[in-house]
Design a protein around this motif. Structure first.
Motif, mmCIF file in Angstrom:
data_model
loop_
_atom_site.group_PDB
_atom_site.id
_atom_site.type_symbol
_atom_site.label_atom_id
_atom_site.label_comp_id
_atom_site.label_asym_id
_atom_site.label_seq_id
_atom_site.Cartn_x
_atom_site.Cartn_y
_atom_site.Cartn_z
ATOM 1 N N ARG A 114 -10.314 6.131 -3.273
ATOM 2 C CA ARG A 114 -11.487 5.593 -3.967
ATOM 3 C C ARG A 114 -11.129 4.752 -5.187
ATOM 4 O O ARG A 114 -11.789 3.786 -5.502
ATOM 5 C CB ARG A 114 -12.369 6.741 -4.466
ATOM 6 C CG ARG A 114 -13.272 7.300 -3.428
ATOM 7 C CD ARG A 114 -14.362 8.123 -4.065
ATOM 8 N NE ARG A 114 -15.533 8.113 -3.187
ATOM 9 C CZ ARG A 114 -16.440 7.159 -3.157
ATOM 10 N NH1 ARG A 114 -16.353 6.154 -3.963
ATOM 11 N NH2 ARG A 114 -17.451 7.209 -2.322
ATOM 12 N N ARG A 115 -10.080 5.183 -5.883
ATOM 13 C CA ARG A 115 -9.762 4.514 -7.139
ATOM 14 C C ARG A 115 -8.862 3.305 -6.945
ATOM 15 O O ARG A 115 -8.603 2.557 -7.866
ATOM 16 C CB ARG A 115 -9.118 5.505 -8.105
ATOM 17 C CG ARG A 115 -10.122 6.443 -8.768
ATOM 18 C CD ARG A 115 -9.433 7.706 -9.215
ATOM 19 N NE ARG A 115 -8.796 8.367 -8.068
ATOM 20 C CZ ARG A 115 -8.060 9.454 -8.155
ATOM 21 N NH1 ARG A 115 -7.807 9.987 -9.316
ATOM 22 N NH2 ARG A 115 -7.540 10.004 -7.067
ATOM 23 N N SER A 116 -8.371 3.161 -5.731
ATOM 24 C CA SER A 116 -7.450 2.050 -5.495
ATOM 25 C C SER A 116 -8.163 0.710 -5.612
ATOM 26 O O SER A 116 -9.198 0.485 -4.999
ATOM 27 C CB SER A 116 -6.848 2.197 -4.100
ATOM 28 O OG SER A 116 -6.339 0.958 -3.687
ATOM 29 N N LEU A 117 -7.613 -0.164 -6.407
ATOM 30 C CA LEU A 117 -8.218 -1.481 -6.593
ATOM 31 C C LEU A 117 -7.508 -2.545 -5.770
ATOM 32 O O LEU A 117 -7.887 -3.696 -5.759
ATOM 33 C CB LEU A 117 -8.180 -1.871 -8.072
ATOM 34 C CG LEU A 117 -8.979 -0.952 -9.002
ATOM 35 C CD1 LEU A 117 -8.858 -1.431 -10.437
ATOM 36 C CD2 LEU A 117 -10.432 -0.893 -8.585
ATOM 37 N N ARG A 118 -6.414 -2.130 -5.116
ATOM 38 C CA ARG A 118 -5.637 -3.106 -4.340
ATOM 39 C C ARG A 118 -5.348 -2.570 -2.948
ATOM 40 O O ARG A 118 -4.198 -2.243 -2.644
ATOM 41 C CB ARG A 118 -4.295 -3.382 -5.044
ATOM 42 C CG ARG A 118 -4.402 -3.938 -6.428
ATOM 43 C CD ARG A 118 -4.581 -5.450 -6.381
ATOM 44 N NE ARG A 118 -5.246 -5.909 -7.582
ATOM 45 C CZ ARG A 118 -4.627 -6.362 -8.665
ATOM 46 N NH1 ARG A 118 -3.338 -6.397 -8.712
ATOM 47 N NH2 ARG A 118 -5.331 -6.781 -9.698
ATOM 48 N N PRO A 119 -6.354 -2.456 -2.095
ATOM 49 C CA PRO A 119 -6.039 -2.001 -0.738
ATOM 50 C C PRO A 119 -5.054 -2.993 -0.115
ATOM 51 O O PRO A 119 -5.262 -4.205 -0.206
ATOM 52 C CB PRO A 119 -7.386 -2.054 -0.011
ATOM 53 C CG PRO A 119 -8.424 -2.135 -1.079
ATOM 54 C CD PRO A 119 -7.778 -2.776 -2.256
ATOM 55 N N TRP A 120 -3.999 -2.479 0.501
ATOM 56 C CA TRP A 120 -2.923 -3.374 0.966
ATOM 57 C C TRP A 120 -3.421 -4.402 1.972
ATOM 58 O O TRP A 120 -3.005 -5.547 1.980
ATOM 59 C CB TRP A 120 -1.764 -2.557 1.556
ATOM 60 C CG TRP A 120 -2.165 -1.681 2.725
ATOM 61 C CD1 TRP A 120 -2.550 -0.385 2.678
ATOM 62 C CD2 TRP A 120 -2.235 -2.066 4.089
ATOM 63 N NE1 TRP A 120 -2.863 0.072 3.924
ATOM 64 C CE2 TRP A 120 -2.669 -0.941 4.816
ATOM 65 C CE3 TRP A 120 -1.970 -3.260 4.790
ATOM 66 C CZ2 TRP A 120 -2.865 -0.962 6.186
ATOM 67 C CZ3 TRP A 120 -2.157 -3.278 6.162
ATOM 68 C CH2 TRP A 120 -2.607 -2.153 6.851
ATOM 69 N N PHE A 121 -4.382 -3.983 2.845
ATOM 70 C CA PHE A 121 -4.804 -4.903 3.911
ATOM 71 C C PHE A 121 -5.626 -6.078 3.380
ATOM 72 O O PHE A 121 -5.817 -7.072 4.042
ATOM 73 C CB PHE A 121 -5.584 -4.138 4.992
ATOM 74 C CG PHE A 121 -6.638 -3.207 4.457
ATOM 75 C CD1 PHE A 121 -7.912 -3.678 4.185
ATOM 76 C CD2 PHE A 121 -6.351 -1.857 4.211
ATOM 77 C CE1 PHE A 121 -8.879 -2.833 3.685
ATOM 78 C CE2 PHE A 121 -7.331 -1.013 3.709
ATOM 79 C CZ PHE A 121 -8.591 -1.497 3.439
ATOM 80 N N MET A 122 -6.119 -5.932 2.143
ATOM 81 C CA MET A 122 -6.939 -7.007 1.598
ATOM 82 C C MET A 122 -6.139 -7.953 0.704
ATOM 83 O O MET A 122 -6.716 -8.772 0.003
ATOM 84 C CB MET A 122 -8.120 -6.432 0.819
ATOM 85 C CG MET A 122 -9.175 -5.774 1.708
ATOM 86 S SD MET A 122 -10.579 -5.153 0.772
ATOM 87 C CE MET A 122 -11.699 -6.558 0.815
ATOM 88 N N GLU A 123 -4.843 -7.842 0.748
ATOM 89 C CA GLU A 123 -4.019 -8.620 -0.172
ATOM 90 C C GLU A 123 -4.279 -10.129 -0.096
ATOM 91 O O GLU A 123 -4.587 -10.770 -1.102
ATOM 92 C CB GLU A 123 -2.549 -8.329 0.110
ATOM 93 C CG GLU A 123 -1.637 -8.619 -1.044
ATOM 94 C CD GLU A 123 -0.205 -8.247 -0.687
ATOM 95 O OE1 GLU A 123 0.094 -7.039 -0.704
ATOM 96 O OE2 GLU A 123 0.584 -9.162 -0.354
ATOM 97 N N SER A 124 -4.210 -10.682 1.110
ATOM 98 C CA SER A 124 -4.425 -12.132 1.252
ATOM 99 C C SER A 124 -5.876 -12.487 0.946
ATOM 100 O O SER A 124 -6.168 -13.518 0.343
ATOM 101 C CB SER A 124 -4.103 -12.598 2.666
ATOM 102 O OG SER A 124 -2.905 -12.044 3.098
ATOM 103 N N PHE A 125 -6.772 -11.619 1.401
ATOM 104 C CA PHE A 125 -8.197 -11.772 1.106
ATOM 105 C C PHE A 125 -8.387 -11.900 -0.403
ATOM 106 O O PHE A 125 -9.039 -12.810 -0.903
ATOM 107 C CB PHE A 125 -8.937 -10.543 1.652
ATOM 108 C CG PHE A 125 -10.438 -10.566 1.487
ATOM 109 C CD1 PHE A 125 -11.016 -10.526 0.230
ATOM 110 C CD2 PHE A 125 -11.272 -10.595 2.606
ATOM 111 C CE1 PHE A 125 -12.394 -10.531 0.079
ATOM 112 C CE2 PHE A 125 -12.659 -10.602 2.453
ATOM 113 C CZ PHE A 125 -13.211 -10.564 1.186
ATOM 114 N N ARG A 126 -7.779 -10.981 -1.123
ATOM 115 C CA ARG A 126 -7.971 -10.936 -2.564
ATOM 116 C C ARG A 126 -7.458 -12.202 -3.253
ATOM 117 O O ARG A 126 -8.095 -12.721 -4.171
ATOM 118 C CB ARG A 126 -7.278 -9.707 -3.154
ATOM 119 C CG ARG A 126 -7.661 -9.404 -4.599
ATOM 120 C CD ARG A 126 -7.017 -8.121 -5.089
ATOM 121 N NE ARG A 126 -5.560 -8.191 -5.032
ATOM 122 C CZ ARG A 126 -4.807 -8.810 -5.938
ATOM 123 N NH1 ARG A 126 -5.361 -9.397 -6.974
ATOM 124 N NH2 ARG A 126 -3.491 -8.848 -5.808
#
Lengths: 218, 435
Positions: A114-126
């Motif tokens: 829940r607290r993670s602000l950087r889900p790995w799979f959304m890296e390029s998205f982000r």
């Protein structure tokens, strides 16, 4: 020309097959080799496009982003929107894209903290999202919709990112009809954020405190 | 749309407000015991009075469905003091306006098209807030249309609001959960109905066509092809809201005419259709300078069961008022008086009901009634205030009267207030057939 087409085809095919495998089995294929065997293709073809399953998923999410952007750019009214409205349109369209892939998105979100602000799979998205939000925020500052504040305003896009994660989580857990709770969450949290980014009492407070401090007027 | 900072809007705040009441009531008990220790014989009365006032005060600062709830319930138990009706006039689900992207999204979801694709033109900015949504202006060919879009998640918020207000309502009316249940169900049912736009469209078309023969009132045409569970499209109706209409200084003749039309509209609904437009909120009536009257918003329609109708409106029967025994029998039928009442309670409840009923039905008993009559309304408000703080009423706080009364009384009370503001003198006949 034919080659080029085949290339994108394989890139797409790996991606789609992988997502399908994931939502059917709830977990990844054991190896790239096994995965490719089922697709009746040599695993070296896979490595031409991706270096791991993780990179496939990053690509999946990047595609989500691109789909949203594409939908926005096609909309005839979009360019006349304020920053707030552009941003809202992004979120609402994203939710629509999510809906087409609900099983997958739910599966992925289930495993992030829940607290993670950087889900790995959304890296390029982000990364792409950050570029875009900075762009519309700058527009907003120019049109005076948003106020530029020292130190803070360079972090505005981070706040939008946190909100996007929040909205995504609300949607994943939303059991209301037509995901109405998510709609309300989008409306209300965005209204709050953009209200905070507007010139308001906080700026007056800072201004006053600064004045009082500098002139020792206290 | 105006923001109102005074009245708490978010659920958290509402909850905090109610907790505040709880704390105050708790404080009153502390005072009570303190008074008891120093030997104050009237301590208990004082406690009841303090509690009533605090709960009352706190409810008057609420809004949204909680307020509607309080409004409807208290209208039955007693009439409301003037200060509160002013506050009620603002009672709305005061959500911030929907963003245009959400409107677009709702349209995409419901019609598969954006508003500008569906209509020739569509104004991005909402014209005004409806009770649970907002109204946009659109055009299609020569037609000027009002498009009402509902806020997301309204039905759920109604439910959670009612859960919040229930314990307070119980305390305010001195009722047990079992007794208050039928009223809560009635109100919850109606509030949820209001969130059902499909039903509203059906009702609107039904009532509008049934009343189309009435002189001087008009209704918008509704467009089912542009409506669904989140959107209702109707003709844009011209006309002024009551306040603006009054500001144009209409002549007494026009006031009377428009008042009479309003009266006849309600009388016709009750007696011919056995249903009423149960939301006589001033915003639902649009006045024109010539005294014609546009009527909108049929989200809240109360259907009056036939068997209840024939009994309830006997209250207006003058022969009953001459005769206490007959009236008592009628009160028993209406469950104002209960079999379980002892002699003393019966007398007390009877006198309270008779007093307030006599006041309420007074206009009906006259050939003509001048609603400008300040003294009459002052008496109503005074009575209401008196009853709401009276310990006798609170003590006798059993569930009295059928649930159907809630919305009928609320409607008539609303009608009276509008007529009062209009200062209209009208022929107050009713087509009800007395036994």
């Amino acid at each position: 020309m034919t080659d080029q087409k085949e290339n994108t085809d394989w890139k797409e095919r790996f991606k789609n097959a992988f997502v399908l495998y994931l939502i059917r089995n709830g977990e990844r294929p054991v190896t790239v080799f096994k995965f490719c065997e089922e697709l009746e293709v040599d695993e070296s073809v896979f490595y031409e496009y991706y270096n791991s399953f993780r990179s496939v998923e990053k690509e999946v999410w990047l595609t989500f982003y691109e789909e949203v952007k594409h939908a926005l750019d096609r909309d005839s009214e979009y360019s006349s929107y304020s920053t707030h409205e552009k941003y809202l349109s992004f979120l609402y369209t994203l939710i629509e894209v999510y809906k087409q892939n609900r099983s997958y998105v739910v599966l992925r979100y289930a495993e992030v903290d829940r607290r993670s602000l950087r889900p790995w799979f959304m890296e390029s998205f982000r990364e792409e999202f950050a570029i875009w939000t900075k762009e519309i925020l700058d527009e907003g500052i120019e049109s005076k919709e948003i106020v530029s504040r020292p130190l803070i305003s360079s972090k505005y896009h981070e706040a939008l990112w946190v909100q996007l994660l929040y909205v995504s989580r609300v949607w994943v857990n939303d059991e209301s009809e037509d995901f109405q709770v998510t709609d309300a969450a989008v409306e209300k949290s965005s209204a709050l954020l953009f209200e905070l980014m507007k010139s308001g009492p906080v700026d007056l407070l800072i201004d006053f405190v600064k004045f009082a401090y500098q002139n020792k007027a206290y | 749309m105006k923001e109102q900072s005074k009245i708490p809007t978010s659920k958290v705040k509402r909850a905090a407000k109610l907790i505040g009441t709880g704390a105050k009531v708790g404080g009153n008990y502390v005072k009570y015991y303190a008074n008891k220790v120093i030997g104050d014989k009237n301590a208990k009365d004082k406690l009841d009075k303090d509690n009533a006032e605090d709960i009352y005060q706190s409810l008057s600062e609420l809004k949204g469905s909680a307020l509607k709830m309080a409004q409807v319930m208290s209208m039955d138990k007693s009439m409301l003091p003037k200060a509160m009706t002013d506050k009620f006039a603002q009672a709305q689900y005061n959500a911030p306006p929907l963003s245009y992207p959400l409107v677009v999204k709702t349209f995409r979801q419901m019609f598969g098209k954006t508003p500008t694709e569906l209509f020739d033109s569509f104004e991005k900015e909402a014209k005004h807030a409806a009770s649970i949504g907002q109204v946009h202006l659109a055009t299609q060919g020569d037609l000027k249309l009002a498009v009402k879009v509902q806020y997301p998640g309204v039905a759920d918020s109604v439910k959670s609001d009612l859960k919040l207000v229930k314990p307070i309502a119980m305390q305010m009316l001195h009722m047990k959960e079992k007794e208050i249940k039928q009223y809560m169900q009635e109100v919850e049912g109606k509030l949820l109905e209001e969130t059902d736009y499909v039903l509203e469209l059906k009702q609107s078309m039904e009532v509008a066509s049934a009343c189309s023969g009435l002189n001087g009132v008009y209704f918008p045409k509704y467009y089912p092809e542009f409506s669904n569970k989140r959107v209702i499209t109707m003709d844009w109706i011209e006309g002024m809201h009551l306040k603006d209409f009054l500001a144009t200084n209409p002549s007494q003749e026009i006031r009377n005419r428009v008042g009479q039309r309003l009266w006849d509209f309600y009388d016709y609904q009750v007696n011919e259709l056995n249903l009423i437009h149960a939301d006589p909120h001033p915003g639902n009536f649009l006045f024109q300078e010539d005294g014609s009257l546009g009527i909108i918003d049929f989200g809240c329609v109360k259907r009056i069961p036939k068997d209840f109708y024939t009994v309830y409106f006997q209250l207006l029967n003058p022969t009953y008022h001459m005769n206490d025994d007959k009236l008592k029998a009628l009160y028993h039928k209406l469950e104002f008086l209960l079999e379980s009442d002892d002699k003393k309670t019966e007398e007390l409840v009877f006198s309270i009901f008779k007093e307030s009923m006599d006041l309420l039905i007074y206009p009906f008993t006259q050939e003509k009634f001048d609603f400008a009559d300040e003294a009459y309304f002052d008496r109503i408000y005074k009575k209401g205030e008196e009853l709401s703080k009276s310990k006798d009423v609170r003590k006798g706080g059993k569930a009295r009267g059928s649930r159907h009364i809630l919305y009928i009384n609320r409607t008539y009370f609303g009608l009276f207030s509008i007529l009062h503001e209009l200062s209209a003198e009208i022929t107050t006949t009713t087509s009800f057939e007395f036994e």
